[in-house]
Design a protein around this motif. Structure first.
Motif, PDB file in Angstrom:
ATOM      1  N   GLY A 249      11.084  32.449 -22.340  1.00 36.31           N
ATOM      2  CA  GLY A 249      11.669  31.172 -22.744  1.00 36.31           C
ATOM      3  C   GLY A 249      13.095  31.273 -23.241  1.00 36.31           C
ATOM      4  N   GLY A 250      13.689  32.468 -23.177  1.00 39.02           N
ATOM      5  CA  GLY A 250      15.074  32.651 -23.617  1.00 39.02           C
ATOM      6  C   GLY A 250      15.242  32.305 -25.088  1.00 39.02           C
ATOM      7  N   ASP A 251      16.290  31.555 -25.408  1.00 40.35           N
ATOM      8  CA  ASP A 251      16.602  31.193 -26.798  1.00 40.35           C
ATOM      9  C   ASP A 251      15.518  30.343 -27.453  1.00 40.35           C
ATOM     10  N   LYS A 252      14.791  29.577 -26.658  1.00 39.78           N
ATOM     11  CA  LYS A 252      13.766  28.689 -27.218  1.00 39.78           C
ATOM     12  C   LYS A 252      12.455  29.420 -27.513  1.00 39.78           C
ATOM     13  N   GLY A 253      12.246  30.558 -26.858  1.00 38.44           N
ATOM     14  CA  GLY A 253      11.036  31.336 -27.095  1.00 38.44           C
ATOM     15  C   GLY A 253       9.799  30.706 -26.471  1.00 38.44           C
ATOM     16  N   TRP A 254       8.648  31.053 -26.996  1.00 37.99           N
ATOM     17  CA  TRP A 254       7.338  30.593 -26.511  1.00 37.99           C
ATOM     18  C   TRP A 254       6.992  29.338 -27.290  1.00 37.99           C
ATOM     19  N   THR A 255       7.158  28.191 -26.647  1.00 36.92           N
ATOM     20  CA  THR A 255       6.971  26.899 -27.307  1.00 36.92           C
ATOM     21  C   THR A 255       6.520  25.857 -26.299  1.00 36.92           C
ATOM     22  N   VAL A 256       6.178  24.687 -26.764  1.00 31.32           N
ATOM     23  CA  VAL A 256       5.705  23.619 -25.883  1.00 31.32           C
ATOM     24  C   VAL A 256       6.864  22.963 -25.131  1.00 31.32           C
ATOM     25  N   ASP A 257       6.508  22.339 -24.010  1.00 29.55           N
ATOM     26  CA  ASP A 257       7.413  21.497 -23.230  1.00 29.55           C
ATOM     27  C   ASP A 257       8.652  22.209 -22.697  1.00 29.55           C
ATOM     28  N   LEU A 258       8.528  23.473 -22.364  1.00 31.64           N
ATOM     29  CA  LEU A 258       9.607  24.213 -21.718  1.00 31.64           C
ATOM     30  C   LEU A 258       9.127  24.556 -20.310  1.00 31.64           C
ATOM     31  N   ASN A 259      10.006  24.496 -19.343  1.00 30.46           N
ATOM     32  CA  ASN A 259       9.624  24.773 -17.962  1.00 30.46           C
ATOM     33  C   ASN A 259       9.613  26.294 -17.736  1.00 30.46           C
TER      34      ASN A 259
ATOM     35  N   THR B  15       7.888  27.884 -15.541  1.00 32.72           N
ATOM     36  CA  THR B  15       7.897  28.187 -14.110  1.00 32.72           C
ATOM     37  C   THR B  15       9.334  28.405 -13.652  1.00 32.72           C
ATOM     38  N   GLN B  16      10.224  27.527 -14.081  1.00 39.56           N
ATOM     39  CA  GLN B  16      11.643  27.678 -13.729  1.00 39.56           C
ATOM     40  C   GLN B  16      12.212  28.939 -14.373  1.00 39.56           C
ATOM     41  N   TRP B  17      11.921  29.154 -15.654  1.00 40.35           N
ATOM     42  CA  TRP B  17      12.418  30.350 -16.338  1.00 40.35           C
ATOM     43  C   TRP B  17      11.993  31.609 -15.578  1.00 40.35           C
ATOM     44  N   ALA B  18      10.729  31.700 -15.217  1.00 42.92           N
ATOM     45  CA  ALA B  18      10.223  32.895 -14.537  1.00 42.92           C
ATOM     46  C   ALA B  18      10.823  33.051 -13.143  1.00 42.92           C
ATOM     47  N   SER B  19      11.092  31.935 -12.458  1.00 38.01           N
ATOM     48  CA  SER B  19      11.641  32.006 -11.101  1.00 38.01           C
ATOM     49  C   SER B  19      13.078  32.525 -11.095  1.00 38.01           C
ATOM     50  N   GLU B  20      13.752  32.474 -12.213  1.00 41.01           N
ATOM     51  CA  GLU B  20      15.144  32.926 -12.306  1.00 41.01           C
ATOM     52  C   GLU B  20      15.252  34.359 -12.819  1.00 41.01           C
ATOM     53  N   THR B  21      14.113  35.047 -12.924  1.00 41.97           N
ATOM     54  CA  THR B  21      14.083  36.373 -13.515  1.00 41.97           C
ATOM     55  C   THR B  21      13.364  37.345 -12.591  1.00 41.97           C
ATOM     56  N   VAL B  22      13.863  38.570 -12.505  1.00 39.41           N
ATOM     57  CA  VAL B  22      13.211  39.625 -11.728  1.00 39.41           C
ATOM     58  C   VAL B  22      12.467  40.533 -12.702  1.00 39.41           C
ATOM     59  N   PHE B  23      11.185  40.702 -12.480  1.00 39.19           N
ATOM     60  CA  PHE B  23      10.327  41.519 -13.341  1.00 39.19           C
ATOM     61  C   PHE B  23       9.940  42.784 -12.598  1.00 39.19           C
ATOM     62  N   ARG B  24      10.055  43.919 -13.272  1.00 36.62           N
ATOM     63  CA  ARG B  24       9.723  45.203 -12.664  1.00 36.62           C
ATOM     64  C   ARG B  24       8.760  45.985 -13.558  1.00 36.62           C
ATOM     65  N   VAL B  25       8.018  46.880 -12.943  1.00 36.40           N
ATOM     66  CA  VAL B  25       7.160  47.790 -13.695  1.00 36.40           C
ATOM     67  C   VAL B  25       8.044  48.522 -14.708  1.00 36.40           C
ATOM     68  N   GLY B  26       7.587  48.577 -15.954  1.00 32.90           N
ATOM     69  CA  GLY B  26       8.345  49.220 -17.026  1.00 32.90           C
ATOM     70  C   GLY B  26       9.077  48.229 -17.912  1.00 32.90           C
ATOM     71  N   ASP B  27       9.318  47.009 -17.408  1.00 33.33           N
ATOM     72  CA  ASP B  27       9.961  45.973 -18.218  1.00 33.33           C
ATOM     73  C   ASP B  27       8.987  45.478 -19.281  1.00 33.33           C
ATOM     74  N   ASN B  28       9.504  44.748 -20.260  1.00 31.85           N
ATOM     75  CA  ASN B  28       8.683  44.171 -21.325  1.00 31.85           C
ATOM     76  C   ASN B  28       8.856  42.664 -21.364  1.00 31.85           C
ATOM     77  N   LEU B  29       7.754  41.962 -21.592  1.00 29.80           N
ATOM     78  CA  LEU B  29       7.797  40.538 -21.914  1.00 29.80           C
ATOM     79  C   LEU B  29       7.748  40.445 -23.429  1.00 29.80           C
ATOM     80  N   VAL B  30       8.678  39.703 -24.012  1.00 27.40           N
ATOM     81  CA  VAL B  30       8.723  39.537 -25.461  1.00 27.40           C
ATOM     82  C   VAL B  30       8.460  38.067 -25.762  1.00 27.40           C
ATOM     83  N   PHE B  31       7.347  37.816 -26.442  1.00 25.31           N
ATOM     84  CA  PHE B  31       6.954  36.457 -26.826  1.00 25.31           C
ATOM     85  C   PHE B  31       7.332  36.235 -28.284  1.00 25.31           C
TER      86      PHE B  31
END
Length: 161
Positions: free
Chosen positions: A29-39, A41-57
């Motif tokens: 979710g970038g600056d907004k973090g994990w919260t309601v009413d944020l898109n 799907t769009q955030w994830a589509s603009e990001t490349v995820f690879r083995v070894g990376d971390n998701l930070v909630f």
């Protein structure tokens, strides 16, 4: 004997540091973090995820949580048992395997009505990115600089060995 030890240490360092340098922390979710009413799907589509990376909630643990679910549970916004929720407010999930990954919030109607859910596809470590997003440019520069620094260190090690 000493020169071969130096070369071995440099080679091992290159392998270890290259893995660390290539891993990326993705703030969900970038600056907004994990919260309601944020898109997400769009955030994830603009990001490349690879083995070894971390998701930070990042979120308020009194209002949200995180479940890693499968595709079926994702579609229906159904959750595993409550004791399987991540709920610290700063949860980090290392992406250890490639493939599809699904994440949802299990509080109230956050998943079904407030869009607190997203799916990603994790690529292998060495896979080329489909098309790098604009934000990955800084990562590429850092990776390139790392390669130059490591090559310089090897050259210095060989010269003085």
């Amino acid at each position: 004997m000493a020169s071969s030890r130096v070369a071995l240490i440099l080679a091992i360092s290159m392998v270890l540091f290259s893995s660390v340098a290539l891993a990326t922390d993705h703030i969900v979710g970038g600056d907004k973090g994990w919260t309601v009413d944020l898109n997400y799907t769009q955030w994830a589509s603009e990001t490349v995820f690879r083995v070894g990376d971390n998701l930070v909630f990042n979120y308020d643990p009194s209002r949200h949580n995180v479940f890693k679910v499968n595709g079926t549970l994702f579609q229906s916004c159904t959750f595993p048992p409550a004791n399987e929720a991540l709920s610290t407010g700063k949860d980090i999930i290392q992406l250890k395997t490639e493939g599809r990954k699904w994440y949802v919030c299990g509080i109230a109607d956050h998943c079904s009505a407030r869009q607190m859910k997203f799916v990603i596809t994790v690529l292998p470590e060495a896979a080329p990115a489909p098309s790098p997003p604009p934000s990955s440019m800084a990562h590429s520069v850092v990776s390139s600089m790392f390669g130059v620094v490591m090559a310089t260190m090897v050259a210095i090690g060989v010269i003085f060995a």
